[in-house]
Each structure stands twice: as C-alpha cells, then as structure tokens.
Design a protein around this motif. Structure first.
Motif, PDB file in Angstrom:
ATOM      1  N   ALA A  27      25.370 -10.308 -38.147  1.00  0.00           N
ATOM      2  CA  ALA A  27      24.728 -10.808 -36.914  1.00  0.00           C
ATOM      3  C   ALA A  27      25.698 -11.031 -36.065  1.00  0.00           C
ATOM      4  O   ALA A  27      26.022 -10.546 -34.855  1.00  0.00           O
ATOM      5  CB  ALA A  27      23.843 -11.938 -36.968  1.00  0.00           C
ATOM      6  N   ALA A  28      27.001 -11.799 -36.624  1.00  0.00           N
ATOM      7  CA  ALA A  28      28.328 -11.857 -35.627  1.00  0.00           C
ATOM      8  C   ALA A  28      28.986 -10.808 -35.208  1.00  0.00           C
ATOM      9  O   ALA A  28      29.281 -10.658 -33.897  1.00  0.00           O
ATOM     10  CB  ALA A  28      29.163 -12.673 -36.478  1.00  0.00           C
ATOM     11  N   VAL A  29      28.903  -9.744 -36.048  1.00  0.00           N
ATOM     12  CA  VAL A  29      29.788  -8.185 -35.871  1.00  0.00           C
ATOM     13  C   VAL A  29      28.796  -7.518 -34.848  1.00  0.00           C
ATOM     14  O   VAL A  29      29.350  -6.957 -34.012  1.00  0.00           O
ATOM     15  CB  VAL A  29      30.081  -7.708 -37.226  1.00  0.00           C
ATOM     16  N   THR A  30      27.495  -7.530 -35.198  1.00  0.00           N
ATOM     17  CA  THR A  30      26.586  -6.507 -34.324  1.00  0.00           C
ATOM     18  C   THR A  30      25.920  -7.322 -33.064  1.00  0.00           C
ATOM     19  O   THR A  30      25.508  -6.276 -32.283  1.00  0.00           O
ATOM     20  CB  THR A  30      25.641  -6.069 -35.375  1.00  0.00           C
ATOM     21  N   GLY A  31      25.999  -8.573 -33.051  1.00  0.00           N
ATOM     22  CA  GLY A  31      25.108  -9.206 -31.877  1.00  0.00           C
ATOM     23  C   GLY A  31      23.715  -8.715 -31.904  1.00  0.00           C
ATOM     24  O   GLY A  31      23.090  -8.688 -31.218  1.00  0.00           O
ATOM     25  N   SER A  32      23.214  -8.774 -33.333  1.00  0.00           N
ATOM     26  CA  SER A  32      21.871  -8.440 -33.377  1.00  0.00           C
ATOM     27  C   SER A  32      20.970  -9.589 -33.562  1.00  0.00           C
ATOM     28  O   SER A  32      21.148 -10.579 -34.320  1.00  0.00           O
ATOM     29  CB  SER A  32      21.719  -7.690 -34.819  1.00  0.00           C
ATOM     30  N   TYR A  33      19.955  -9.725 -32.556  1.00  0.00           N
ATOM     31  CA  TYR A  33      19.120 -11.035 -32.475  1.00  0.00           C
ATOM     32  C   TYR A  33      18.425 -10.933 -33.892  1.00  0.00           C
ATOM     33  O   TYR A  33      18.175 -12.071 -34.448  1.00  0.00           O
ATOM     34  CB  TYR A  33      18.207 -10.988 -31.291  1.00  0.00           C
ATOM     35  N   ASP A  34      17.850  -9.861 -34.270  1.00  0.00           N
ATOM     36  CA  ASP A  34      16.863  -9.724 -35.472  1.00  0.00           C
ATOM     37  C   ASP A  34      17.702 -10.452 -36.735  1.00  0.00           C
ATOM     38  O   ASP A  34      17.270 -11.298 -37.411  1.00  0.00           O
ATOM     39  CB  ASP A  34      16.540  -8.399 -35.651  1.00  0.00           C
ATOM     40  N   LYS A  35      18.968  -9.951 -36.644  1.00  0.00           N
ATOM     41  CA  LYS A  35      19.631 -10.540 -37.962  1.00  0.00           C
ATOM     42  C   LYS A  35      19.921 -11.968 -37.684  1.00  0.00           C
ATOM     43  O   LYS A  35      20.287 -12.639 -38.949  1.00  0.00           O
ATOM     44  CB  LYS A  35      21.092  -9.834 -37.960  1.00  0.00           C
ATOM     45  N   ALA A  36      20.198 -12.379 -36.576  1.00  0.00           N
ATOM     46  CA  ALA A  36      20.580 -14.001 -36.667  1.00  0.00           C
ATOM     47  C   ALA A  36      19.427 -14.743 -36.909  1.00  0.00           C
ATOM     48  O   ALA A  36      19.498 -15.617 -37.644  1.00  0.00           O
ATOM     49  CB  ALA A  36      20.922 -14.086 -34.818  1.00  0.00           C
ATOM     50  N   LEU A  37      18.055 -14.188 -36.581  1.00  0.00           N
ATOM     51  CA  LEU A  37      16.876 -14.840 -36.751  1.00  0.00           C
ATOM     52  C   LEU A  37      16.545 -14.799 -38.144  1.00  0.00           C
ATOM     53  O   LEU A  37      16.266 -15.617 -38.834  1.00  0.00           O
ATOM     54  CB  LEU A  37      15.650 -14.240 -35.975  1.00  0.00           C
ATOM     55  N   LEU A  38      16.804 -13.645 -38.866  1.00  0.00           N
ATOM     56  CA  LEU A  38      16.569 -13.441 -40.284  1.00  0.00           C
ATOM     57  C   LEU A  38      17.484 -14.424 -41.243  1.00  0.00           C
ATOM     58  O   LEU A  38      17.236 -15.150 -42.110  1.00  0.00           O
ATOM     59  CB  LEU A  38      16.905 -11.989 -40.903  1.00  0.00           C
ATOM     60  N   ALA A  39      18.810 -14.611 -40.539  1.00  0.00           N
ATOM     61  CA  ALA A  39      19.825 -15.458 -41.487  1.00  0.00           C
ATOM     62  C   ALA A  39      19.270 -16.912 -41.301  1.00  0.00           C
ATOM     63  O   ALA A  39      19.360 -17.609 -42.285  1.00  0.00           O
ATOM     64  CB  ALA A  39      21.383 -15.464 -40.595  1.00  0.00           C
ATOM     65  N   LEU A  40      18.805 -17.350 -39.973  1.00  0.00           N
ATOM     66  CA  LEU A  40      18.259 -18.736 -39.989  1.00  0.00           C
ATOM     67  C   LEU A  40      17.307 -18.896 -40.844  1.00  0.00           C
ATOM     68  O   LEU A  40      17.108 -19.956 -41.687  1.00  0.00           O
ATOM     69  CB  LEU A  40      17.805 -18.973 -38.443  1.00  0.00           C
ATOM     70  N   CYS A  41      16.263 -17.969 -41.111  1.00  0.00           N
ATOM     71  CA  CYS A  41      15.197 -18.295 -41.811  1.00  0.00           C
ATOM     72  C   CYS A  41      15.459 -18.129 -43.336  1.00  0.00           C
ATOM     73  O   CYS A  41      14.732 -18.606 -44.284  1.00  0.00           O
ATOM     74  CB  CYS A  41      14.135 -17.265 -41.533  1.00  0.00           C
ATOM     75  N   ILE A  42      16.467 -17.787 -43.804  1.00  0.00           N
ATOM     76  CA  ILE A  42      16.857 -17.488 -45.078  1.00  0.00           C
ATOM     77  C   ILE A  42      17.661 -18.829 -45.477  1.00  0.00           C
ATOM     78  O   ILE A  42      17.299 -19.331 -46.603  1.00  0.00           O
ATOM     79  CB  ILE A  42      18.075 -16.343 -45.435  1.00  0.00           C
ATOM     80  N   ASN A  43      18.196 -19.411 -44.462  1.00  0.00           N
ATOM     81  CA  ASN A  43      18.892 -21.054 -44.945  1.00  0.00           C
ATOM     82  C   ASN A  43      17.872 -21.926 -45.214  1.00  0.00           C
ATOM     83  O   ASN A  43      16.958 -22.029 -44.564  1.00  0.00           O
ATOM     84  CB  ASN A  43      19.643 -21.250 -43.543  1.00  0.00           C
ATOM     85  N   PRO A  44      18.157 -22.593 -46.435  1.00  0.00           N
ATOM     86  CA  PRO A  44      17.236 -23.681 -46.879  1.00  0.00           C
ATOM     87  C   PRO A  44      17.102 -24.864 -46.164  1.00  0.00           C
ATOM     88  O   PRO A  44      16.146 -25.507 -46.257  1.00  0.00           O
ATOM     89  CB  PRO A  44      17.707 -23.928 -48.251  1.00  0.00           C
ATOM     90  N   LEU A  45      17.867 -25.077 -45.082  1.00  0.00           N
ATOM     91  CA  LEU A  45      17.823 -26.175 -44.174  1.00  0.00           C
ATOM     92  C   LEU A  45      16.955 -26.030 -43.120  1.00  0.00           C
ATOM     93  O   LEU A  45      16.762 -26.687 -42.110  1.00  0.00           O
ATOM     94  CB  LEU A  45      19.230 -26.632 -43.807  1.00  0.00           C
ATOM     95  N   ILE A  46      16.480 -24.500 -42.845  1.00  0.00           N
ATOM     96  CA  ILE A  46      15.579 -24.236 -41.600  1.00  0.00           C
ATOM     97  C   ILE A  46      14.301 -24.188 -42.423  1.00  0.00           C
ATOM     98  O   ILE A  46      14.109 -23.182 -43.223  1.00  0.00           O
ATOM     99  CB  ILE A  46      16.123 -22.925 -40.955  1.00  0.00           C
ATOM    100  N   THR A  47      13.299 -24.696 -42.228  1.00  0.00           N
ATOM    101  CA  THR A  47      12.209 -24.825 -42.886  1.00  0.00           C
ATOM    102  C   THR A  47      10.920 -24.413 -42.029  1.00  0.00           C
ATOM    103  O   THR A  47       9.697 -24.528 -42.643  1.00  0.00           O
ATOM    104  CB  THR A  47      11.671 -26.399 -43.218  1.00  0.00           C
TER     105      THR A  47
END
Length: 439
Positions: free
Chosen positions: A394-414
């Motif tokens: 997400a950081a390299v591409t600026g992809s909104y979808d990748k950033a959202l997916l990363a957040l949802c993968i993280n166990p601290l985001i429920t």
C-alpha cells in the motif's frame, strides 16, 4: 572503508536520541575511529538540529577526540562517500504520532505508534521517504551500510530490501537489548552472560530460550515473570502483569509489545482513559522531548543527560553503534537484527524480513537458524507478517484497497466498517505526507 577514519551520516540528526548515538561513538572510538559525523535534517527540524548539534560538538570537545561534527540541511552534500548511514526520522513529527494514537482510540481501537492503525500509517508516511533516501545512497555512497532505526523498523527494512536497489540495509530495534538487560536483572546475573534465542518480527519478538553460561533458564524466568513485581516492559508500554498460567502454557518470553495482542482489552481500557484525560503516550513524549531540548540548550551540558532514558527508545543508539562497530571490525559477534530471513525461520518466506540473532560480519549479518516457530506463536507471527507485506504494498503503490485490506488483517482492528472509517479519517489527517494516495 578508510581505515584512517570513517564517515557516518545520520539522517534525522535533530532527534532527541542523537546524544546517545554520539556517546556510543565516543565510547567505541578505539575500535571505531570516526573521522566525520554528519547530522542531517530538514528545514522544519533546523532549530532542533542546531541545539542537538551544538551539544554533540561539546560532547566531542569534552572527549578530546578528533571527530568532526557537521550539521547540514543538504542530504546529498552530506552523503558523498559515507561509510555508514543511519536513519532515525519521524515524518510529520510528533504531531503526526498524536493523530496516529488519537484517531483509532476515538473509534474504540488501540492507538499506538508502531502497532495497529497507528503503526500502519507511520509506515505509509515513512516508506516512500526512506526509499528516496536509499536512491541517494545508491548514487552517492553505494558501499555504505544503511542502518535503519526509523520505526516501524521491520516494515521499513522490508520495503527497502524489496523495493530499493540499495541492498546493504539492516534494521535495528532496542527491544532485544531491553529484554536482555531486564532478564539479566531478574536473574541477578551480568547481561554478558545471558544468551536469548530470539525469533519473530520487529515488535512481535519472542524469547524462545534463555541460557546463562550454557544452562537453560527459561523456566526460571517464566516463574519470576509470574510475579507482579517482575514485569518486563519499557517506558512507552504499561507494565500490565502477565497471567502465570498463560506464561506457563506459552513456554516462551513475550516482548513488552505483546501486551497489545494478548491483553488487548486491558491495554485499550488504559489508553482510552488516557485519551479522555487528553494525555496519550504521544502527548507525554512531546512534553518529555520539549524538556530534553531545554536541557540540551544549556551551554555547560557536555554529556548525554540521564533524562533521555525516559524515552521508550533508550539503548536504540547503543544498538546501532554496536552494529556499526561489528561490521567495521568484522567482529563476528551475535546481535539481534532485522534482516532477510534466508531460511532462518522456516515457517516464514525466505525473502521476508525477520528479527533474529545474527552473526555480524564485514559483509553484513548472517541470520542464525531458528527452525519453525513453535505452533503456539506461529499463527500470530504469520498474521502480522501478512499485515506488514500488505502495508508495504500500500505504501509503495498508494492503493486504497491494499491499505484497507492491511488494516482488516491486523488483529488489533476488530471491525471492517470501523477499519474503513479509521482509514478515511487518517488518510485525510495525514494528507500532506501521503501524496501516493492523492496524486
């Protein structure tokens, strides 16, 4: 590398940690003869650079050593023919960290500098800047080692090794040295006699075994840590006590940061209380830093003040100095570093960055084999690695979808809906530092 003296460039030289780095270089001068130290910062950091730079000059003058300190706002001028480059930057300064902590907490999620949504946004702001710095290093001092202790160190090192032409990159963190000192203190032995088999990721690191003079002491340490007084923690993490039965079941030593994953509810409750009182950790750090810079202005001060150890990053710079010295002298000692896995942890991909014990040589770190991580910790480590890789994308591409997916993968985001709210609000809050998402 010139044996008559080496050139080190510190990007983010106006950091409050710089005096510790200078102290480390002075202490090691006999084995690490530094000829020039260039402290580099940006226009916004000019005042701090001058305050820290003059303290650094007074420290060197007190030592009587022939180290030249240069202050510069011109990175390209500073980098020419450097032997080592260290990076300790904070894109957006502490005001950005305050947003990283406050926005997730507003939505009832952990707000922390290197974990969860805060850690992801620090990576999104930082990775493009570090890739830019690496381009300059490759052009102006291609033989230089880039020693990164900009957080989140694991993700930044991952991005540099995957997306930069400059491959002489090592990430360092102060958690392993803090854990070693704390465990030595618990066991009432000299830290030099303690050997911990570390395995995992940056801020997701486990002590898999502890040996004192060749004898395993992990059971003793677990027993000691089961007492409320004997908590391994750091200045920036609440020392909530571990449950005795949990530690016995885990049969590994969690790092202080594991409290965010194994004690999420209690940590969140404490953070929300601080948030409601208007005092997140970032705001406390901002006050501490302001006090430090007032101290640094004193023209009679010519040592690292002890107050610096109030910061969560104490020993960071010492770790970096150790590493530089071991590369320079081909010492072949063992240090815990962020480097390419290359099979060290067999349950993670070979080309990803891990934090493990390494033999440090003049050609860089050789990671020591851990084998597969214990099944009890393997899943959480793999989940965080998945989050890290998606965040780097997400950081390299600026992809909104990748950033959202990363957040949802993280166990601290429920919650996926809250993840989207946090993402949108944080993108807007940090817009000035995230051109890849808006251009």
């Amino acid at each position: 590398m010139d044996k008559k003296g080496i050139k080190i460039v510190t990007i983010g030289g106006g950091s409050s940690y710089t005096p510790e780095f200078v102290e480390g270089l002075i202490k090691r001068y006999d084995e690490l003869p530094v000829r020039e130290l260039w402290l580099v910062d940006i226009e916004n950091g000019k005042e701090k650079l001058e305050i820290v730079g003059h303290l650094a000059k007074r420290m060197v003058e007190r030592s009587g050593l022939p180290i030249q300190i240069h202050l510069s706002l011109d990175r390209k001028e500073a980098l020419k023919n450097a032997d080592f480059v260290t990076t300790q930057i904070r894109v957006g300064l502490l005001d950005a960290r305050i947003k990283d902590e406050r926005i997730p907490l507003k939505h009832g999620m952990i707000g922390q500098e290197t974990n969860g949504a805060g850690g992801m946004f620090k990576a999104l702001r930082t990775i493009p800047v570090l890739l830019d710095i690496a381009k300059d290093i490759q052009r102006l001092c291609p033989k230089a080692w880039l020693i990164n202790f900009t957080n989140p160190a694991g993700m930044v090192t991952e991005a540099l090794l995957k997306h930069s032409e400059h491959k002489k990159v090592i990430g360092v963190c102060n958690v392993p040295i803090n854990m070693t000192y704390s465990i030595a203190s618990l066991l009432q032995v000299d830290p030099e006699d303690v050997h911990i088999t570390f395995g995992g990721l940056n801020h997701m690191l486990y002590g898999l075994d502890i040996q004192v003079n060749g004898v395993s002491k992990i059971k003793d340490v677990i027993e000691l840590m089961s007492s409320a007084e004997n908590q391994l923690s750091m200045k920036n993490i609440a020392p909530l006590p571990w449950d005795k039965d949990f530690l016995n079941a885990l049969q590994a030593i969690p790092s202080p940061y594991h409290r965010y994953y194994y004690k999420t509810e209690a940590m969140l409750k404490k953070e929300i209380l601080e948030f409601n009182q208007g005092k997140t950790r970032a705001e406390v750090v901002k006050e501490t830093e302001a006090e430090l810079f007032e101290l640094y202005k004193d023209k009679h001060l010519d040592i690292k003040p002890p107050q610096l150890e109030k910061r969560g990053g104490a020993y960071y710079s010492d770790t970096a100095c150790n590493l530089i010295s071991s590369i320079y002298t081909d010492k072949r000692d063992i240090q815990t570093l962020n480097t390419k896995n290359n099979g060290a942890i067999s349950s993670l991909p070979d080309d990803t960055v891990v934090e493990v014990n390494c033999i440090v040589t003049r050609n860089g770190p050789i990671p020591l084999s851990v084998g597969p991580l214990p099944i009890s910790v393997q899943g959480l480590v793999q989940q965080i690695k998945s989050f890290e890789l998606t965040t780097v994308d997400a950081a390299v591409t600026g992809s909104y979808d990748k950033a959202l997916l990363a957040l949802c993968i993280n166990p601290l985001i429920t919650d996926d809906k809250k993840a989207k709210l946090i993402l949108d609000e944080m993108l807007e809050a940090h817009k000035d530092y995230l051109p890849q998402f808006f251009n």
